[in-house]
Motif scaffolding. Structure first.
Motif, PDB file in Angstrom:
ATOM      1  N   PHE A   1      -8.523   4.027 -21.545  1.00 30.53           N
ATOM      2  CA  PHE A   1      -7.281   4.400 -20.850  1.00 30.53           C
ATOM      3  C   PHE A   1      -7.497   5.676 -20.052  1.00 30.53           C
ATOM      4  N   ASP A   2      -7.096   5.643 -18.794  1.00 24.89           N
ATOM      5  CA  ASP A   2      -7.126   6.830 -17.945  1.00 24.89           C
ATOM      6  C   ASP A   2      -5.718   7.101 -17.448  1.00 24.89           C
ATOM      7  N   ALA A   3      -5.272   8.334 -17.573  1.00 25.48           N
ATOM      8  CA  ALA A   3      -4.005   8.773 -16.997  1.00 25.48           C
ATOM      9  C   ALA A   3      -4.348   9.663 -15.811  1.00 25.48           C
ATOM     10  N   VAL A   4      -3.767   9.344 -14.657  1.00 20.93           N
ATOM     11  CA  VAL A   4      -4.076  10.098 -13.450  1.00 20.93           C
ATOM     12  C   VAL A   4      -2.792  10.505 -12.740  1.00 20.93           C
ATOM     13  N   GLU A   5      -2.864  11.673 -12.119  1.00 19.20           N
ATOM     14  CA  GLU A   5      -1.744  12.151 -11.323  1.00 19.20           C
ATOM     15  C   GLU A   5      -1.839  11.481  -9.959  1.00 19.20           C
ATOM     16  N   ALA A   6      -0.885  10.601  -9.671  1.00 21.90           N
ATOM     17  CA  ALA A   6      -0.894   9.856  -8.418  1.00 21.90           C
ATOM     18  C   ALA A   6       0.522   9.384  -8.103  1.00 21.90           C
ATOM     19  N   ASP A   7       0.759   9.145  -6.839  1.00 21.22           N
ATOM     20  CA  ASP A   7       2.048   8.624  -6.390  1.00 21.22           C
ATOM     21  C   ASP A   7       1.963   7.099  -6.383  1.00 21.22           C
ATOM     22  N   LEU A   8       2.338   6.489  -7.465  1.00 22.54           N
ATOM     23  CA  LEU A   8       2.362   5.047  -7.713  1.00 22.54           C
ATOM     24  C   LEU A   8       1.000   4.447  -8.015  1.00 22.54           C
ATOM     25  N   PHE A   9       0.052   4.567  -7.096  1.00 19.91           N
ATOM     26  CA  PHE A   9      -1.222   3.861  -7.236  1.00 19.91           C
ATOM     27  C   PHE A   9      -2.389   4.838  -7.283  1.00 19.91           C
ATOM     28  N   PRO A  10      -3.358   4.591  -8.183  1.00 16.03           N
ATOM     29  CA  PRO A  10      -4.545   5.458  -8.216  1.00 16.03           C
ATOM     30  C   PRO A  10      -5.468   5.128  -7.042  1.00 16.03           C
ATOM     31  N   GLU A  11      -6.315   6.073  -6.715  1.00 13.64           N
ATOM     32  CA  GLU A  11      -7.337   5.826  -5.692  1.00 13.64           C
ATOM     33  C   GLU A  11      -8.352   4.854  -6.268  1.00 13.64           C
TER      34      GLU A  11
ATOM     35  N   GLY B   1       4.231   8.020 -17.962  1.00 18.10           N
ATOM     36  CA  GLY B   1       5.109   8.507 -19.020  1.00 18.10           C
ATOM     37  C   GLY B   1       4.306   8.842 -20.256  1.00 18.10           C
ATOM     38  N   THR B   2       4.595   8.181 -21.354  1.00 16.60           N
ATOM     39  CA  THR B   2       3.845   8.378 -22.596  1.00 16.60           C
ATOM     40  C   THR B   2       2.584   7.521 -22.644  1.00 16.60           C
ATOM     41  N   GLY B   3       2.473   6.548 -21.748  1.00 14.39           N
ATOM     42  CA  GLY B   3       1.342   5.623 -21.719  1.00 14.39           C
ATOM     43  C   GLY B   3       1.585   4.356 -22.507  1.00 14.39           C
ATOM     44  N   VAL B   4       2.766   4.196 -23.073  1.00 14.88           N
ATOM     45  CA  VAL B   4       3.020   3.115 -24.028  1.00 14.88           C
ATOM     46  C   VAL B   4       2.729   1.722 -23.455  1.00 14.88           C
ATOM     47  N   LEU B   5       3.079   1.458 -22.209  1.00 15.10           N
ATOM     48  CA  LEU B   5       2.824   0.118 -21.662  1.00 15.10           C
ATOM     49  C   LEU B   5       1.323  -0.151 -21.564  1.00 15.10           C
ATOM     50  N   GLY B   6       0.559   0.841 -21.141  1.00 11.51           N
ATOM     51  CA  GLY B   6      -0.893   0.681 -21.089  1.00 11.51           C
ATOM     52  C   GLY B   6      -1.481   0.464 -22.468  1.00 11.51           C
ATOM     53  N   PHE B   7      -0.963   1.175 -23.467  1.00  7.73           N
ATOM     54  CA  PHE B   7      -1.476   1.042 -24.830  1.00  7.73           C
ATOM     55  C   PHE B   7      -1.184  -0.347 -25.393  1.00  7.73           C
ATOM     56  N   VAL B   8      -0.006  -0.860 -25.104  1.00  7.59           N
ATOM     57  CA  VAL B   8       0.326  -2.216 -25.561  1.00  7.59           C
ATOM     58  C   VAL B   8      -0.637  -3.220 -24.932  1.00  7.59           C
ATOM     59  N   LEU B   9      -0.895  -3.083 -23.637  1.00  3.80           N
ATOM     60  CA  LEU B   9      -1.823  -3.999 -22.963  1.00  3.80           C
ATOM     61  C   LEU B   9      -3.224  -3.898 -23.577  1.00  3.80           C
ATOM     62  N   LEU B  10      -3.673  -2.696 -23.853  1.00  4.66           N
ATOM     63  CA  LEU B  10      -4.989  -2.515 -24.460  1.00  4.66           C
ATOM     64  C   LEU B  10      -5.044  -3.126 -25.852  1.00  4.66           C
ATOM     65  N   GLN B  11      -4.010  -2.928 -26.624  1.00  6.80           N
ATOM     66  CA  GLN B  11      -3.981  -3.479 -27.973  1.00  6.80           C
ATOM     67  C   GLN B  11      -3.832  -4.995 -27.970  1.00  6.80           C
ATOM     68  N   ARG B  12      -3.394  -5.548 -26.830  1.00  4.88           N
ATOM     69  CA  ARG B  12      -3.271  -7.007 -26.687  1.00  4.88           C
ATOM     70  C   ARG B  12      -4.477  -7.620 -25.992  1.00  4.88           C
ATOM     71  N   GLY B  13      -5.520  -6.825 -25.747  1.00  8.54           N
ATOM     72  CA  GLY B  13      -6.756  -7.407 -25.240  1.00  8.54           C
ATOM     73  C   GLY B  13      -7.201  -6.993 -23.859  1.00  8.54           C
TER      74      GLY B  13
END
Length: 181
Positions: free
Chosen positions: A44-54, A2-14
């Motif tokens: 942070f990496d955003a990748v086009e994938a179906d659920l899980f990255p390679e 999506g916007t990446g917000v969950l990943g950004f929160v995790l990164l900002q939390r350590g």
């Protein structure tokens, strides 16, 4: 992602690094842009994938599941609608293959489908157990959004009672004690 917000929160939390996945290339582009604006693009990496990255296994997977087991009609609908709950089922069935030893999974989901009779209560927990995942804890909170307060909404009663749940699950090996890093 999506916007990446969950990943950004995790990164900002350590968290050391985060990967967001999406089927829609526009979501990948949006999350990548947001990471750059926030100065998080080096972790942070955003990748086009179906659920899980390679690739390898990870310590923690966070999944903001599409909440309503109905057919999506637009690209935007795919963020909320999941025909017959197929995406949620595929995620739960496959996530262990992407977890490191002692890895944990956090699934964010609404109980609105249960309140509307579209999903049986306990289905997510049952699917997780069938996949060899163990429920560590559940957090929930009332939904707070415009429709939960809109008495003119035909689904107002269900939306007003809606709860947002975070299910934290252990992979096949026992996780270390304490919250995920």
């Amino acid at each position: 992602c999506g916007t990446g917000v969950l990943g950004f929160v995790l990164l900002q939390r350590g968290a050391r690094a985060a990967i967001g996945t999406a089927l829609d290339p526009r979501a990948v582009e949006c999350a990548s842009h947001n990471a750059e604006v926030l100065g998080l693009d080096d972790r942070f990496d955003a990748v086009e994938a179906d659920l899980f990255p390679e690739g390898g296994r990870v310590d923690c997977v966070v999944f903001n599941a599409p909440w309503v087991p109905e057919t999506p009609r637009t690209r935007l609908d795919r963020a909320v609608f999941d025909e017959d709950g197929a995406t949620l089922r595929r995620f739960i069935a496959g996530v262990s293959d992407h977890l490191a030893e002692h890895g944990v999974v956090a699934i964010l989901v609404s109980d609105l489908p249960e309140r509307l009779g579209l999903r049986d209560p306990g289905d997510i927990e049952r699917l997780a157990a069938e996949a060899g995942l163990r429920l560590l804890r559940t957090h929930d909170t009332p939904a707070v959004h415009g429709r939960s307060r809109d008495a003119s909404d035909p689904l107002h009663e269900a939306r007003a009672a809606e709860r947002i749940k975070l299910l934290v699950l252990a992979g096949r090996a026992d996780p270390p004690t304490g919250p995920p890093a």
